[in-house]
Design a protein around this motif. Structure first.
Motif, PDB file in Angstrom:
ATOM      1  N   VAL A 191      11.030  11.654   9.151  1.00 46.13           N
ATOM      2  CA  VAL A 191      10.922  10.251   9.549  1.00 46.13           C
ATOM      3  C   VAL A 191      12.245   9.506   9.366  1.00 46.13           C
ATOM      4  O   VAL A 191      12.530   8.547  10.079  1.00 46.13           O
ATOM      5  CB  VAL A 191       9.770   9.537   8.801  1.00 46.13           C
ATOM      6  CG1 VAL A 191      10.140   9.198   7.365  1.00 46.13           C
ATOM      7  CG2 VAL A 191       9.345   8.267   9.528  1.00 46.13           C
ATOM      8  N   PRO A 194       0.825  -1.227   0.000  1.00 38.30           N
ATOM      9  CA  PRO A 194       0.000   0.000   0.000  1.00 38.30           C
ATOM     10  C   PRO A 194       0.853   1.269   0.000  1.00 38.30           C
ATOM     11  O   PRO A 194       0.828   2.043   0.939  1.00 38.30           O
ATOM     12  CB  PRO A 194      -0.844  -0.140   1.269  1.00 38.30           C
ATOM     13  CG  PRO A 194      -0.105  -1.076   2.154  1.00 38.30           C
ATOM     14  CD  PRO A 194       0.763  -1.932   1.289  1.00 38.30           C
ATOM     15  N   ARG A 213      -1.084   4.928  -0.692  1.00 37.08           N
ATOM     16  CA  ARG A 213      -1.688   5.376   0.554  1.00 37.08           C
ATOM     17  C   ARG A 213      -0.647   5.874   1.552  1.00 37.08           C
ATOM     18  O   ARG A 213      -0.872   6.833   2.279  1.00 37.08           O
ATOM     19  CB  ARG A 213      -2.362   4.175   1.187  1.00 37.08           C
ATOM     20  CG  ARG A 213      -3.775   4.432   1.440  1.00 37.08           C
ATOM     21  CD  ARG A 213      -4.459   3.219   1.992  1.00 37.08           C
ATOM     22  NE  ARG A 213      -5.760   3.186   1.418  1.00 37.08           N
ATOM     23  CZ  ARG A 213      -6.061   2.528   0.331  1.00 37.08           C
ATOM     24  NH1 ARG A 213      -5.158   1.813  -0.286  1.00 37.08           N
ATOM     25  NH2 ARG A 213      -7.288   2.582  -0.127  1.00 37.08           N
ATOM     26  N   THR A 214       0.482   5.190   1.609  1.00 28.68           N
ATOM     27  CA  THR A 214       1.528   5.586   2.545  1.00 28.68           C
ATOM     28  C   THR A 214       2.026   6.982   2.212  1.00 28.68           C
ATOM     29  O   THR A 214       2.221   7.807   3.098  1.00 28.68           O
ATOM     30  CB  THR A 214       2.678   4.562   2.490  1.00 28.68           C
ATOM     31  OG1 THR A 214       2.171   3.308   2.931  1.00 28.68           O
ATOM     32  CG2 THR A 214       3.839   4.973   3.370  1.00 28.68           C
ATOM     33  N   LEU A 215       2.204   7.263   0.931  1.00 29.91           N
ATOM     34  CA  LEU A 215       2.661   8.595   0.543  1.00 29.91           C
ATOM     35  C   LEU A 215       1.559   9.632   0.737  1.00 29.91           C
ATOM     36  O   LEU A 215       1.825  10.768   1.103  1.00 29.91           O
ATOM     37  CB  LEU A 215       3.141   8.589  -0.916  1.00 29.91           C
ATOM     38  CG  LEU A 215       4.474   7.867  -1.147  1.00 29.91           C
ATOM     39  CD1 LEU A 215       4.725   7.652  -2.634  1.00 29.91           C
ATOM     40  CD2 LEU A 215       5.632   8.650  -0.527  1.00 29.91           C
ATOM     41  N   GLU A 216       0.310   9.244   0.493  1.00 28.35           N
ATOM     42  CA  GLU A 216      -0.781  10.221   0.596  1.00 28.35           C
ATOM     43  C   GLU A 216      -1.205  10.480   2.036  1.00 28.35           C
ATOM     44  O   GLU A 216      -1.679  11.565   2.346  1.00 28.35           O
ATOM     45  CB  GLU A 216      -2.005   9.727  -0.185  1.00 28.35           C
ATOM     46  CG  GLU A 216      -1.857   9.896  -1.674  1.00 28.35           C
ATOM     47  CD  GLU A 216      -3.209  10.034  -2.353  1.00 28.35           C
ATOM     48  OE1 GLU A 216      -4.118   9.275  -1.965  1.00 28.35           O
ATOM     49  OE2 GLU A 216      -3.343  10.887  -3.245  1.00 28.35           O
ATOM     50  N   ASP A 217      -1.088   9.466   2.889  1.00 28.41           N
ATOM     51  CA  ASP A 217      -1.589   9.622   4.253  1.00 28.41           C
ATOM     52  C   ASP A 217      -0.512   9.429   5.322  1.00 28.41           C
ATOM     53  O   ASP A 217      -0.222  10.321   6.089  1.00 28.41           O
ATOM     54  CB  ASP A 217      -2.727   8.618   4.511  1.00 28.41           C
ATOM     55  CG  ASP A 217      -3.949   8.915   3.659  1.00 28.41           C
ATOM     56  OD1 ASP A 217      -4.203  10.095   3.406  1.00 28.41           O
ATOM     57  OD2 ASP A 217      -4.626   7.965   3.248  1.00 28.41           O
ATOM     58  N   GLY A 218       0.071   8.228   5.341  1.00 28.88           N
ATOM     59  CA  GLY A 218       0.951   7.865   6.452  1.00 28.88           C
ATOM     60  C   GLY A 218       2.149   8.784   6.591  1.00 28.88           C
ATOM     61  O   GLY A 218       2.575   9.100   7.694  1.00 28.88           O
ATOM     62  N   LEU A 219       2.709   9.216   5.457  1.00 29.89           N
ATOM     63  CA  LEU A 219       3.868  10.107   5.507  1.00 29.89           C
ATOM     64  C   LEU A 219       3.517  11.499   4.997  1.00 29.89           C
ATOM     65  O   LEU A 219       4.399  12.286   4.644  1.00 29.89           O
ATOM     66  CB  LEU A 219       5.027   9.513   4.686  1.00 29.89           C
ATOM     67  CG  LEU A 219       5.530   8.126   5.118  1.00 29.89           C
ATOM     68  CD1 LEU A 219       6.611   7.620   4.163  1.00 29.89           C
ATOM     69  CD2 LEU A 219       6.076   8.139   6.542  1.00 29.89           C
ATOM     70  N   ALA A 220       2.211  11.797   4.990  1.00 30.72           N
ATOM     71  CA  ALA A 220       1.744  13.058   4.406  1.00 30.72           C
ATOM     72  C   ALA A 220       2.343  14.272   5.088  1.00 30.72           C
ATOM     73  O   ALA A 220       2.516  15.323   4.474  1.00 30.72           O
ATOM     74  CB  ALA A 220       0.217  13.129   4.472  1.00 30.72           C
ATOM     75  N   SER A 221       2.677  14.145   6.357  1.00 31.59           N
ATOM     76  CA  SER A 221       3.174  15.296   7.106  1.00 31.59           C
ATOM     77  C   SER A 221       4.625  15.617   6.797  1.00 31.59           C
ATOM     78  O   SER A 221       5.104  16.694   7.107  1.00 31.59           O
ATOM     79  CB  SER A 221       3.049  15.006   8.600  1.00 31.59           C
ATOM     80  OG  SER A 221       3.745  13.808   8.913  1.00 31.59           O
ATOM     81  N   ASP A 222       5.325  14.676   6.206  1.00 27.23           N
ATOM     82  CA  ASP A 222       6.772  14.814   6.052  1.00 27.23           C
ATOM     83  C   ASP A 222       7.133  15.360   4.669  1.00 27.23           C
ATOM     84  O   ASP A 222       6.328  15.350   3.751  1.00 27.23           O
ATOM     85  CB  ASP A 222       7.421  13.440   6.255  1.00 27.23           C
ATOM     86  CG  ASP A 222       8.883  13.538   6.655  1.00 27.23           C
ATOM     87  OD1 ASP A 222       9.401  14.658   6.781  1.00 27.23           O
ATOM     88  OD2 ASP A 222       9.502  12.472   6.842  1.00 27.23           O
TER      89      ASP A 222
END
Lengths: 433, 433
Positions: free
Chosen positions: B293, B139, B142-151
């Motif tokens: 991260v 996934p 999704r990881t780029l759009e959400d999980g690491l979105a802040s970075d």
């Protein structure tokens, strides 16, 4: 909801809190572009108002009372990074009741009270996000909730405690003793001055309870996790493991089959070819086996100010987005499956036993008969001379057998007059499922 | 929207499509519990209505015309798994205009028309999800759009083509030739009968364009990716790499700094200690470096019916959830940053050169002067006898230098009468950033 700026109230301003403040300040432009509104920190609750802080914040935002944040109508989102159980739980409950979404990094709390807090959040149409509670910078909660949501997860293996993985890495690669490695980890700041919760496996157990709950959609409790610490691991065990093609890792397991679930934390002989074997130092990694997807692994930093802040701020973004759309807390966290823990007779694994025995005729056959009596067939048997005259060392690797049978074998070995010592006893994971 | 059952129209019923149908059938209970409503497949567009299918579906759902799905008011969500460009693009455009969210697994299409399709989706308040288009079961979107979105993501390195990684693994571990490994990959069904797009790097380039677009929030086009294939890699190169502590991998890069971005696909000498080095066989992995991260890596199957279906069905769940909440297509995909490609003078890397030279006095100093003239300092230099009398082999590993300088060095080496052949030339990645 109109698109006004969103204001965060933060409870706590330690390692994670200052990372969050730094990130919100440094990435202001990007965060605003992603959300369409500005996010700012309105209040930060600190224990000591006078303390010098490494991270710059306007001193006007500091306050000393949790209720200053949770009852402030100008605070839209609450970030709990204070740690501890009771006060944090109260603060989260009150925030949710006041209609404020909450982001927490508190694994201790989520492992114990996660189920009831998530229900409370849903009842109050608020999000409660906790990505940072497991494996710091790795978005593993989201992966289980969204990315792999369609699949049936049958197993998780995780290196979810950075301190123990660092110690094991240094013992193996640098030949440091356990004590040397622990001291260095403390100097580097990722082992606590009291390392009990790390080295005894409790910290990992909390994370595994959280992961198992999500993966199996089941109310898994901390008490359901069987835990064995790492303090008995010797440098000799590590060398022996390497000779046999394994590395020694502290692993968390969450496994499910038709007989129920089985969640544990324990030191393991892990095949060197397994993707988790190459995870070094303080890194974390979670290996997930899904019926459809097969093998996946998610790797990254398990702790640290900025990695953990990445997860917290990604959660803040998600909560703010839902708040702006008016769709907070829509996801029900009622478990889909009822929890059934497997008994020891249904928990199976391979085992590595290293025994010190009398070097006498008949001992070898006595040993093997103990194993076969308890339905254990053996994959490898090696006998070598012991250090003292009249002693031999026997190393056995079993095929898969139940924990119950393995326990009975150990008891019988202990009772046998031919066995002088059970030097070591590890679970063995053969790698790829 | 009232909570009626949701109906999917699927375009295509090949490998991925049949996986999706299987998964929706087998996990019906779990999917219903997650969404609160039932999801069913209402129509499947196939080319050949008469063909025998391995996956059971009610023959009543089969139809032959794309417009039967996209203009059917009973179809809530469209799943495009037909592949190809023009027809798929038309079908997705029409579906979005008709207000239907779309899930696609089509990397070729998304790499070329993703930007305009995502804009169209947003304009029509519909989701367009494409998790399965990159790295099958991982996934990563999704990881780029959400999980690491802040970075702020500064670098991606990816093994995003399973065929080439399988070939390289077998060439290294089993000493197979390139042709043997390719034939086996074709037999196993993950290399196409025409492997050009895999082995020339085009397939990986499409995926890197998609990842770079997301990671940098920038409109990165397929033409922006510089591509070098793997057909020149020899078994000897693999052995040499191993001697020097590297493995040879086909890697995709997407890198950003203050000078701009640089996206490429090329064969690389990758330090054996790098997490990507241990990714074997047809597995994929995406290594991401974020400013906050740090290092993360996401590993899993890059293709295959069920892994890819996992991503498609997770996307279906997300689209259905948004549809039920009335919040589809809310995320704007307008790039936050304008695209600036670095010139070759700003793209820097280390390089490994293996040269066949005349074994004469003065040649060695001529070589080193060519390197220093173009500002390349050397990390390692090894000279060894060539196979023929009067020839020597020289192996050089440079420190970091610009691609422009490295190109000039290569040109000058080619022009030199002392250099008989440039046997090999690889980018070198030192591992941990």
């Amino acid at each position: 909801m109109t698109k006004k700026d969103l204001t965060i109230g933060m409870l706590g301003f330690g390692t994670v809190g200052s990372g969050v403040a730094t990130m919100i300040r440094d990435n202001e432009k990007e965060l605003t572009q992603r959300l369409g509104v500005k996010v700012k920190i309105g209040k930060i609750v600190v224990r000591d108002m006078e303390k010098e802080r490494g991270t710059y914040v306007d001193h006007g935002v500091l306050c000393s009372n949790v209720s200053d944040v949770i009852h402030d109508p100008d605070i839209d989102v609450v970030v709990e990074v204070m740690g501890g159980i009771e006060e944090a739980k109260y603060a989260i409950q009150e925030s949710l009741k006041a209609g404020k979404p909450v982001i927490t990094a508190n694994k201790d709390l989520m492992a114990i009270h996660g189920h009831s807090l998530l229900r409370l959040a849903h009842e109050n149409s608020c999000d409660l996000y906790y990505e940072a509670s497991v494996a710091g910078g790795i978005p593993i909660i989201r992966t289980l909730e969204d990315g792999l949501a369609s699949d049936r997860i049958s197993g998780i293996m995780g290196i979810v405690n950075g301190t123990t993985n660092y110690i094991l890495t240094k013992m193996k690669e640098e030949k440091w003793s356990y004590e040397e490695a622990l001291t260095k980890a403390q100097e580097l700041g990722f082992a606590e001055s009291d390392p009990t919760s790390d080295v005894e496996g409790l910290d990992a157990a909390r994370k595994m309870a959280i992961l198992a709950t999500l993966a199996f959609s089941m109310e898994v409790h901390l008490e359901d996790v069987s835990v064995e610490g790492m303090t008995a691991i010797s440098t000799e065990d590590l060398e022996l493991a390497e000779q046999f093609g394994y590395s020694v890792k502290m692993l968390g397991f969450a496994q499910r089959d038709e007989d129920g679930i089985d969640v544990s934390v324990e030191p393991v002989f892990l095949a060197s070819s397994h993707p988790l074997s190459s995870v070094r130092n303080e890194y974390n990694a979670v290996y997930i086996y899904g019926d459809a997807v097969g093998e996946t692994m998610f790797y990254g930093p398990g702790a640290g100010s900025m990695p953990t802040a990445t997860s917290v701020v990604s959660d803040i973004l998600a909560a703010c987005r839902n708040l702006l759309l008016g769709v907070g807390g829509k996801r029900s966290h009622n478990p889909m499956n009822s929890r059934h823990l497997k008994g020891e007779d249904h928990q199976s694994a391979q085992f590595f036993h290293r025994l010190l025995v009398k070097d006498e005729i008949g001992v070898f056959s006595e040993l093997t008969s103990i194993y076969s009596k308890h339905h254990a067939s053996l994959g490898s048997i090696i006998q070598r001379p012991g250090e003292k005259e009249g002693e031999a060392e026997v190393i056995l690797i079993t095929h898969s057998l139940s924990r119950k049978n393995q326990g009975e074998i150990i008891n019988e070995l202990k009772a046998s007059s031919s066995v002088k010592q059970i030097i070591s006893n590890y679970r063995v994971e053969g790698g790829v499922k």
